[in-house]
Write a protein that holds these residues in place. Structure first.
Motif: not given
Length: 447
Positions: A90-93, A95-106, A276-281
Protein backbone atom coordinates in the motif's frame (compact mmCIF):
# COMPACT_ATOMS: atom_id res chain seq x y z
CA UNK A 1 3.23 71.89 6.84
CA UNK A 2 1.54 72.23 10.24
CA UNK A 3 -0.81 74.90 8.84
CA UNK A 4 -1.63 72.76 5.83
CA UNK A 5 -2.42 69.79 8.05
CA UNK A 6 -4.47 72.07 10.32
CA UNK A 7 -6.61 73.14 7.37
CA UNK A 8 -6.80 69.52 6.15
CA UNK A 9 -8.07 68.40 9.55
CA UNK A 10 -10.73 71.15 9.63
CA UNK A 11 -11.84 70.34 6.07
CA UNK A 12 -12.03 66.63 6.87
CA UNK A 13 -14.16 67.39 9.94
CA UNK A 14 -16.50 69.58 7.93
CA UNK A 15 -16.88 66.89 5.28
CA UNK A 16 -16.58 63.82 7.49
CA UNK A 17 -19.11 61.73 5.59
CA UNK A 18 -17.52 62.62 2.28
CA UNK A 19 -14.08 61.60 3.57
CA UNK A 20 -15.41 58.35 5.02
CA UNK A 21 -17.34 57.58 1.84
CA UNK A 22 -14.28 58.35 -0.27
CA UNK A 23 -12.13 55.85 1.62
CA UNK A 24 -14.85 53.22 1.36
CA UNK A 25 -15.11 53.86 -2.39
CA UNK A 26 -11.32 53.57 -2.68
CA UNK A 27 -11.47 50.25 -0.81
CA UNK A 28 -14.24 48.94 -3.07
CA UNK A 29 -12.44 50.13 -6.20
CA UNK A 30 -9.17 48.51 -5.11
CA UNK A 31 -10.98 45.31 -4.16
CA UNK A 32 -12.82 45.20 -7.50
CA UNK A 33 -9.58 45.79 -9.38
CA UNK A 34 -7.87 43.03 -7.39
CA UNK A 35 -10.64 40.58 -8.22
CA UNK A 36 -10.95 41.44 -11.90
CA UNK A 37 -7.32 42.09 -12.86
CA UNK A 38 -6.44 38.42 -12.57
CA UNK A 39 -3.45 38.98 -10.32
CA UNK A 40 -1.98 35.88 -8.68
CA UNK A 41 0.60 35.47 -5.97
CA UNK A 42 3.05 32.64 -6.52
CA UNK A 43 4.02 30.37 -3.66
CA UNK A 44 7.41 29.65 -5.27
CA UNK A 45 10.28 31.68 -3.90
CA UNK A 46 13.60 32.60 -5.52
CA UNK A 47 15.85 35.37 -4.25
CA UNK A 48 17.60 36.73 -7.32
CA UNK A 49 20.81 38.67 -6.79
CA UNK A 50 22.31 36.63 -3.94
CA UNK A 51 25.19 34.19 -4.33
CA UNK A 52 23.24 31.19 -3.01
CA UNK A 53 20.55 31.70 -5.65
CA UNK A 54 23.25 31.99 -8.33
CA UNK A 55 24.64 28.63 -7.20
CA UNK A 56 21.16 27.08 -7.34
CA UNK A 57 20.60 28.50 -10.84
CA UNK A 58 23.98 27.23 -12.01
CA UNK A 59 23.30 23.79 -10.58
CA UNK A 60 19.93 23.74 -12.30
CA UNK A 61 21.60 24.61 -15.59
CA UNK A 62 24.60 22.27 -15.41
CA UNK A 63 23.54 19.56 -12.98
CA UNK A 64 19.78 19.46 -12.91
CA UNK A 65 19.38 16.58 -10.48
CA UNK A 66 21.53 18.27 -7.82
CA UNK A 67 19.31 21.36 -7.82
CA UNK A 68 16.03 19.53 -7.41
CA UNK A 69 14.07 20.13 -4.25
CA UNK A 70 12.77 17.31 -2.10
CA UNK A 71 10.42 16.57 0.76
CA UNK A 72 9.89 13.64 3.11
CA UNK A 73 6.92 11.44 3.89
CA UNK A 74 7.13 9.34 7.07
CA UNK A 75 5.15 6.10 7.19
CA UNK A 76 4.94 4.36 10.57
CA UNK A 77 3.09 1.73 12.53
CA UNK A 78 1.56 3.25 15.63
CA UNK A 79 1.70 -0.07 17.47
CA UNK A 80 5.44 -0.39 16.80
CA UNK A 81 5.14 -3.63 14.85
CA UNK A 82 7.12 -4.31 11.68
CA UNK A 83 5.67 -3.55 8.27
CA UNK A 84 3.97 -6.49 6.65
CA UNK A 85 4.07 -7.33 2.95
CA UNK A 86 0.61 -5.78 2.62
CA UNK A 87 1.81 -2.58 4.31
CA UNK A 88 4.73 -2.33 1.92
CA UNK A 89 2.41 -2.78 -1.05
CA UNK A 90 0.00 0.00 0.00
CA UNK A 91 2.95 2.33 0.65
CA UNK A 92 4.37 1.54 -2.79
CA UNK A 93 0.94 2.18 -4.36
CA UNK A 94 0.65 5.51 -2.54
CA UNK A 95 4.07 6.61 -3.77
CA UNK A 96 3.15 5.55 -7.30
CA UNK A 97 0.15 7.88 -7.12
CA UNK A 98 2.40 10.69 -5.87
CA UNK A 99 4.67 10.22 -8.90
CA UNK A 100 1.68 11.10 -11.09
CA UNK A 101 1.42 14.57 -9.53
CA UNK A 102 2.60 17.27 -11.93
CA UNK A 103 5.93 18.66 -10.75
CA UNK A 104 7.07 15.46 -9.02
CA UNK A 105 10.16 13.89 -10.58
CA UNK A 106 10.29 10.79 -8.42
CA UNK A 107 8.85 9.25 -5.26
CA UNK A 108 11.52 6.99 -3.81
CA UNK A 109 10.25 3.82 -2.18
CA UNK A 110 12.06 3.50 1.19
CA UNK A 111 12.00 -0.30 1.08
CA UNK A 112 13.58 -0.38 -2.37
CA UNK A 113 16.19 2.14 -1.31
CA UNK A 114 17.00 0.09 1.80
CA UNK A 115 17.37 -3.04 -0.35
CA UNK A 116 19.62 -1.18 -2.79
CA UNK A 117 21.79 -0.01 0.10
CA UNK A 118 21.98 -3.55 1.48
CA UNK A 119 22.80 -4.95 -1.97
CA UNK A 120 25.46 -2.29 -2.49
CA UNK A 121 27.06 -3.15 0.84
CA UNK A 122 27.09 -6.82 -0.14
CA UNK A 123 28.53 -5.99 -3.55
CA UNK A 124 31.21 -3.91 -1.86
CA UNK A 125 32.05 -6.80 0.44
CA UNK A 126 32.11 -9.25 -2.47
CA UNK A 127 34.27 -6.84 -4.45
CA UNK A 128 36.79 -6.65 -1.60
CA UNK A 129 36.94 -10.45 -1.44
CA UNK A 130 37.36 -10.68 -5.22
CA UNK A 131 40.11 -8.07 -5.08
CA UNK A 132 41.93 -10.06 -2.40
CA UNK A 133 41.57 -13.28 -4.41
CA UNK A 134 42.63 -11.50 -7.59
CA UNK A 135 45.75 -10.08 -5.96
CA UNK A 136 46.69 -13.54 -4.68
CA UNK A 137 46.25 -14.99 -8.17
CA UNK A 138 48.32 -12.21 -9.72
CA UNK A 139 51.09 -12.76 -7.21
CA UNK A 140 51.03 -16.51 -7.89
CA UNK A 141 51.09 -15.99 -11.67
CA UNK A 142 53.86 -13.44 -11.31
CA UNK A 143 55.88 -15.92 -9.26
CA UNK A 144 55.32 -18.66 -11.86
CA UNK A 145 56.28 -16.35 -14.72
CA UNK A 146 59.44 -15.19 -12.99
CA UNK A 147 60.37 -18.79 -12.18
CA UNK A 148 59.75 -19.83 -15.82
CA UNK A 149 61.87 -16.95 -17.09
CA UNK A 150 64.70 -17.93 -14.78
CA UNK A 151 64.57 -21.55 -16.01
CA UNK A 152 64.40 -20.48 -19.67
CA UNK A 153 67.31 -18.11 -19.18
CA UNK A 154 69.36 -20.99 -17.69
CA UNK A 155 68.39 -23.35 -20.51
CA UNK A 156 69.19 -20.70 -23.09
CA UNK A 157 72.66 -20.22 -21.61
CA UNK A 158 73.31 -23.95 -21.68
CA UNK A 159 72.14 -24.30 -25.30
CA UNK A 160 74.16 -21.28 -26.40
CA UNK A 161 77.26 -22.85 -24.78
CA UNK A 162 76.57 -26.14 -26.53
CA UNK A 163 76.01 -24.33 -29.83
CA UNK A 164 79.38 -22.60 -29.48
CA UNK A 165 81.15 -25.91 -28.76
CA UNK A 166 79.38 -27.59 -31.67
CA UNK A 167 80.25 -24.78 -34.05
CA UNK A 168 83.91 -25.12 -32.99
CA UNK A 169 83.74 -28.89 -33.51
CA UNK A 170 82.25 -28.47 -37.00
CA UNK A 171 84.94 -25.99 -37.93
CA UNK A 172 87.68 -28.33 -36.65
CA UNK A 173 86.21 -31.34 -38.47
CA UNK A 174 86.03 -29.41 -41.72
CA UNK A 175 89.61 -28.25 -41.34
CA UNK A 176 90.86 -31.80 -40.68
CA UNK A 177 88.97 -33.17 -43.67
CA UNK A 178 86.57 -35.34 -41.67
CA UNK A 179 84.15 -37.51 -43.58
CA UNK A 180 81.14 -35.72 -45.02
CA UNK A 181 78.74 -37.96 -43.11
CA UNK A 182 80.32 -36.93 -39.80
CA UNK A 183 80.11 -33.27 -40.75
CA UNK A 184 76.44 -33.65 -41.81
CA UNK A 185 75.64 -35.24 -38.43
CA UNK A 186 77.26 -32.32 -36.64
CA UNK A 187 75.32 -29.85 -38.79
CA UNK A 188 72.07 -31.67 -37.96
CA UNK A 189 72.85 -31.32 -34.25
CA UNK A 190 73.57 -27.63 -34.80
CA UNK A 191 70.14 -27.19 -36.47
CA UNK A 192 68.44 -28.87 -33.53
CA UNK A 193 70.23 -26.56 -31.10
CA UNK A 194 69.17 -23.51 -33.11
CA UNK A 195 65.56 -24.76 -33.20
CA UNK A 196 65.69 -25.28 -29.43
CA UNK A 197 67.02 -21.73 -28.96
CA UNK A 198 64.23 -20.35 -31.17
CA UNK A 199 61.62 -22.16 -29.07
CA UNK A 200 63.17 -20.78 -25.90
CA UNK A 201 63.12 -17.24 -27.35
CA UNK A 202 59.43 -17.68 -28.28
CA UNK A 203 58.64 -18.94 -24.79
CA UNK A 204 60.55 -16.03 -23.23
CA UNK A 205 58.56 -13.60 -25.38
CA UNK A 206 55.33 -15.31 -24.31
CA UNK A 207 56.25 -15.09 -20.62
CA UNK A 208 57.27 -11.42 -21.01
CA UNK A 209 53.86 -10.72 -22.53
CA UNK A 210 52.28 -12.55 -19.62
CA UNK A 211 54.31 -10.42 -17.20
CA UNK A 212 53.08 -7.28 -18.98
CA UNK A 213 49.51 -8.53 -18.63
CA UNK A 214 50.14 -9.16 -14.94
CA UNK A 215 51.46 -5.59 -14.59
CA UNK A 216 48.28 -4.30 -16.27
CA UNK A 217 46.31 -6.54 -13.93
CA UNK A 218 48.05 -4.92 -10.96
CA UNK A 219 47.16 -1.45 -12.31
CA UNK A 220 43.52 -2.41 -12.81
CA UNK A 221 43.43 -4.04 -9.40
CA UNK A 222 44.91 -0.91 -7.82
CA UNK A 223 42.18 1.22 -9.44
CA UNK A 224 39.52 -1.25 -8.32
CA UNK A 225 40.90 -1.23 -4.77
CA UNK A 226 40.89 2.59 -4.81
CA UNK A 227 37.22 2.55 -5.89
CA UNK A 228 36.46 0.01 -3.19
CA UNK A 229 38.21 2.15 -0.59
CA UNK A 230 36.16 5.17 -1.67
CA UNK A 231 32.96 3.12 -1.51
CA UNK A 232 33.87 1.82 1.93
CA UNK A 233 34.61 5.36 3.09
CA UNK A 234 31.25 6.59 1.78
CA UNK A 235 29.43 3.75 3.46
CA UNK A 236 31.35 4.42 6.69
CA UNK A 237 30.22 8.07 6.71
CA UNK A 238 26.61 7.05 6.03
CA UNK A 239 26.66 3.94 8.17
CA UNK A 240 23.75 5.18 10.31
CA UNK A 241 21.70 6.29 7.30
CA UNK A 242 18.55 4.27 6.89
CA UNK A 243 15.27 4.70 5.07
CA UNK A 244 13.64 2.00 7.20
CA UNK A 245 14.18 1.75 10.94
CA UNK A 246 15.91 -1.29 12.41
CA UNK A 247 12.66 -2.57 13.92
CA UNK A 248 10.96 -2.13 10.51
CA UNK A 249 8.18 0.04 12.00
CA UNK A 250 9.11 3.42 10.42
CA UNK A 251 9.91 4.18 6.77
CA UNK A 252 11.10 7.46 5.28
CA UNK A 253 10.10 8.15 1.66
CA UNK A 254 11.70 10.97 -0.34
CA UNK A 255 9.71 13.01 -2.85
CA UNK A 256 11.88 14.68 -5.50
CA UNK A 257 10.65 17.63 -7.55
CA UNK A 258 11.50 18.79 -11.06
CA UNK A 259 12.73 22.17 -9.79
CA UNK A 260 14.40 23.61 -6.67
CA UNK A 261 12.18 23.60 -3.59
CA UNK A 262 11.75 27.39 -3.58
CA UNK A 263 10.27 27.17 -7.09
CA UNK A 264 7.71 24.49 -6.23
CA UNK A 265 4.18 25.83 -6.22
CA UNK A 266 2.23 25.39 -3.01
CA UNK A 267 -0.57 23.74 -4.98
CA UNK A 268 1.86 20.93 -5.86
CA UNK A 269 2.74 20.43 -2.20
CA UNK A 270 -0.94 20.41 -1.22
CA UNK A 271 -1.74 17.89 -3.94
CA UNK A 272 1.03 15.57 -2.72
CA UNK A 273 -0.27 15.69 0.84
CA UNK A 274 -3.86 15.15 -0.26
CA UNK A 275 -2.86 12.29 -2.58
CA UNK A 276 -1.15 10.40 0.23
CA UNK A 277 -3.97 11.06 2.69
CA UNK A 278 -6.51 9.84 0.14
CA UNK A 279 -4.87 6.39 0.00
CA UNK A 280 -6.16 3.54 2.13
CA UNK A 281 -3.03 2.76 4.13
CA UNK A 282 -4.68 0.37 6.54
CA UNK A 283 -2.78 0.32 9.81
CA UNK A 284 -0.03 2.60 8.52
CA UNK A 285 0.02 6.23 9.73
CA UNK A 286 1.71 9.06 7.87
CA UNK A 287 3.38 12.39 8.63
CA UNK A 288 4.90 15.01 6.31
CA UNK A 289 8.08 17.05 6.54
CA UNK A 290 8.00 20.84 6.76
CA UNK A 291 8.98 21.14 3.08
CA UNK A 292 5.65 19.57 2.08
CA UNK A 293 3.47 21.45 4.55
CA UNK A 294 4.93 24.96 4.37
CA UNK A 295 2.33 27.63 3.74
CA UNK A 296 3.05 31.13 2.47
CA UNK A 297 -0.43 32.02 1.32
CA UNK A 298 -1.91 33.59 4.46
CA UNK A 299 -1.72 37.36 4.47
CA UNK A 300 -3.92 38.01 7.48
CA UNK A 301 -3.66 34.94 9.65
CA UNK A 302 -4.71 33.93 13.14
CA UNK A 303 -1.70 35.66 14.69
CA UNK A 304 -2.60 39.02 13.18
CA UNK A 305 -6.24 38.68 14.27
CA UNK A 306 -5.20 37.84 17.81
CA UNK A 307 -2.85 40.83 17.78
CA UNK A 308 -5.67 43.12 16.66
CA UNK A 309 -7.93 41.82 19.41
CA UNK A 310 -5.23 42.33 22.05
CA UNK A 311 -4.52 45.84 20.72
CA UNK A 312 -8.22 46.73 20.90
CA UNK A 313 -8.46 45.45 24.48
CA UNK A 314 -5.35 47.35 25.56
CA UNK A 315 -6.61 50.56 23.93
CA UNK A 316 -10.00 50.19 25.58
CA UNK A 317 -8.43 49.64 29.00
CA UNK A 318 -6.11 52.65 28.62
CA UNK A 319 -8.56 55.05 26.96
CA UNK A 320 -11.72 53.85 28.66
CA UNK A 321 -13.86 54.38 25.58
CA UNK A 322 -14.92 52.07 22.77
CA UNK A 323 -14.83 54.86 20.20
CA UNK A 324 -11.32 55.93 21.14
CA UNK A 325 -10.11 52.33 21.12
CA UNK A 326 -11.95 51.36 17.96
CA UNK A 327 -10.97 54.22 15.67
CA UNK A 328 -7.23 53.37 15.46
CA UNK A 329 -7.98 49.70 14.91
CA UNK A 330 -10.61 50.36 12.25
CA UNK A 331 -8.41 52.84 10.40
CA UNK A 332 -5.48 50.38 10.49
CA UNK A 333 -7.64 47.55 9.10
CA UNK A 334 -9.02 49.87 6.41
CA UNK A 335 -5.53 50.88 5.36
CA UNK A 336 -4.29 47.27 5.29
CA UNK A 337 -7.31 46.18 3.26
CA UNK A 338 -6.70 48.89 0.65
CA UNK A 339 -2.96 48.24 0.40
CA UNK A 340 -3.47 44.47 0.20
CA UNK A 341 -6.07 44.90 -2.56
CA UNK A 342 -3.69 47.18 -4.45
CA UNK A 343 -0.93 44.59 -4.09
CA UNK A 344 -3.16 41.89 -5.57
CA UNK A 345 -4.09 44.21 -8.43
CA UNK A 346 -0.43 44.96 -9.15
CA UNK A 347 0.30 41.22 -9.09
CA UNK A 348 -1.37 41.01 -12.52
CA UNK A 349 1.46 43.13 -13.93
CA UNK A 350 4.35 42.33 -11.58
CA UNK A 351 5.42 38.82 -10.59
CA UNK A 352 5.02 38.50 -6.83
CA UNK A 353 5.23 35.70 -4.31
CA UNK A 354 2.67 35.22 -1.57
CA UNK A 355 5.19 36.59 0.95
CA UNK A 356 5.38 39.99 -0.78
CA UNK A 357 2.34 41.57 0.95
CA UNK A 358 3.30 40.22 4.39
CA UNK A 359 5.64 43.09 5.28
CA UNK A 360 3.00 45.64 4.21
CA UNK A 361 0.34 43.92 6.31
CA UNK A 362 2.50 43.78 9.42
CA UNK A 363 3.73 47.36 9.12
CA UNK A 364 0.32 48.62 8.01
CA UNK A 365 -1.36 47.22 11.11
CA UNK A 366 1.37 48.46 13.43
CA UNK A 367 1.80 52.00 12.16
CA UNK A 368 -1.89 52.33 11.25
CA UNK A 369 -2.87 51.87 14.88
CA UNK A 370 0.09 53.89 16.13
CA UNK A 371 -0.42 56.91 13.86
CA UNK A 372 -4.16 57.11 14.35
CA UNK A 373 -3.80 56.64 18.11
CA UNK A 374 -1.23 59.43 18.22
CA UNK A 375 -3.67 61.91 16.70
CA UNK A 376 -6.76 60.57 18.52
CA UNK A 377 -5.00 60.74 21.89
CA UNK A 378 -3.98 64.36 21.26
CA UNK A 379 -7.55 65.20 20.25
CA UNK A 380 -8.90 63.44 23.37
CA UNK A 381 -6.61 65.40 25.70
CA UNK A 382 -7.63 68.66 24.04
CA UNK A 383 -11.31 67.83 24.46
CA UNK A 384 -10.73 67.06 28.13
CA UNK A 385 -9.06 70.46 28.40
CA UNK A 386 -12.21 72.14 27.08
CA UNK A 387 -11.25 72.60 23.45
CA UNK A 388 -14.09 72.87 20.92
CA UNK A 389 -14.44 69.67 18.83
CA UNK A 390 -13.86 71.17 15.39
CA UNK A 391 -10.90 73.20 16.52
CA UNK A 392 -9.47 70.24 18.45
CA UNK A 393 -9.58 68.01 15.37
CA UNK A 394 -7.79 70.60 13.26
CA UNK A 395 -5.22 71.37 15.97
CA UNK A 396 -4.50 67.68 16.64
CA UNK A 397 -3.99 67.11 12.93
CA UNK A 398 -1.70 70.13 12.66
CA UNK A 399 0.48 69.06 15.58
CA UNK A 400 0.43 65.30 16.02
CA UNK A 401 -0.45 64.86 12.33
CA UNK A 402 2.75 66.68 11.44
CA UNK A 403 4.78 64.18 13.47
CA UNK A 404 2.85 61.30 11.88
CA UNK A 405 3.58 62.61 8.39
CA UNK A 406 7.30 63.00 9.15
CA UNK A 407 7.52 59.52 10.71
CA UNK A 408 5.63 57.98 7.80
CA UNK A 409 7.87 59.57 5.19
CA UNK A 410 10.93 58.35 7.09
CA UNK A 411 9.63 54.77 7.10
CA UNK A 412 8.65 55.00 3.42
CA UNK A 413 12.16 56.12 2.46
CA UNK A 414 13.67 53.27 4.46
CA UNK A 415 11.40 50.72 2.80
CA UNK A 416 11.93 52.01 -0.73
CA UNK A 417 15.68 51.93 -0.05
CA UNK A 418 15.45 48.13 0.17
CA UNK A 419 15.52 48.20 -3.64
CA UNK A 420 19.17 49.23 -3.35
CA UNK A 421 20.05 45.76 -2.06
CA UNK A 422 19.84 44.48 -5.62
CA UNK A 423 17.60 41.63 -4.48
CA UNK A 424 14.35 41.91 -6.40
CA UNK A 425 12.33 39.93 -3.87
CA UNK A 426 13.39 42.16 -0.95
CA UNK A 427 12.99 45.38 -2.95
CA UNK A 428 9.46 44.43 -4.02
CA UNK A 429 8.48 43.68 -0.42
CA UNK A 430 9.82 47.09 0.59
CA UNK A 431 7.90 48.84 -2.18
CA UNK A 432 4.61 47.16 -1.25
CA UNK A 433 5.29 47.96 2.40
CA UNK A 434 5.89 51.60 1.49
CA UNK A 435 2.47 51.71 -0.22
CA UNK A 436 0.87 50.34 2.98
CA UNK A 437 2.62 53.00 5.09
CA UNK A 438 1.60 55.80 2.73
CA UNK A 439 -2.04 54.73 2.89
CA UNK A 440 -1.86 54.41 6.69
CA UNK A 441 -0.53 58.00 6.93
CA UNK A 442 -3.20 59.37 4.59
CA UNK A 443 -5.97 57.66 6.53
CA UNK A 444 -4.55 58.87 9.85
CA UNK A 445 -4.46 62.57 8.80
CA UNK A 446 -7.82 62.54 6.99
CA UNK A 447 -10.09 60.04 8.69
Amino acid sequence: MAKLLYRLGRAAFDRAWLVLTSWIVILLAAGTLALTAGGQLSSSLSIDGVESQKVVDQLQQNFEEASRGSGRVVFYKTDGTAFTSADKEVIADALSEVEKVSGVADALNPFEIEKQISDSRQELQDGREQATTGRAELEKNEKDVNSGLEQLAKSKSELEAQAEQLAAGIAQAQSLGAPQAQIQALLANQAQLEAGLAQIEAKITELNDARAEIANGYDELAQAEADLALGEKLFATSEEFRTVSEDQSVALATIQFDVPLNDVEETVLDEIVETVKAQDLGGVSVEFSQELTRSLSEILGVGELIGLAIAAIVLFVMLGTLIGAGLPVISAVLGVAISAAMTFALASKIEMTSTTPVLGVMLGLAVGIDYSLFIVNRHRKQLMAGQEVRESVALANGTSGNAVLFAGITVIIALVALNLTGIGFIGLMGSMGAIAIAIAVLIAITA
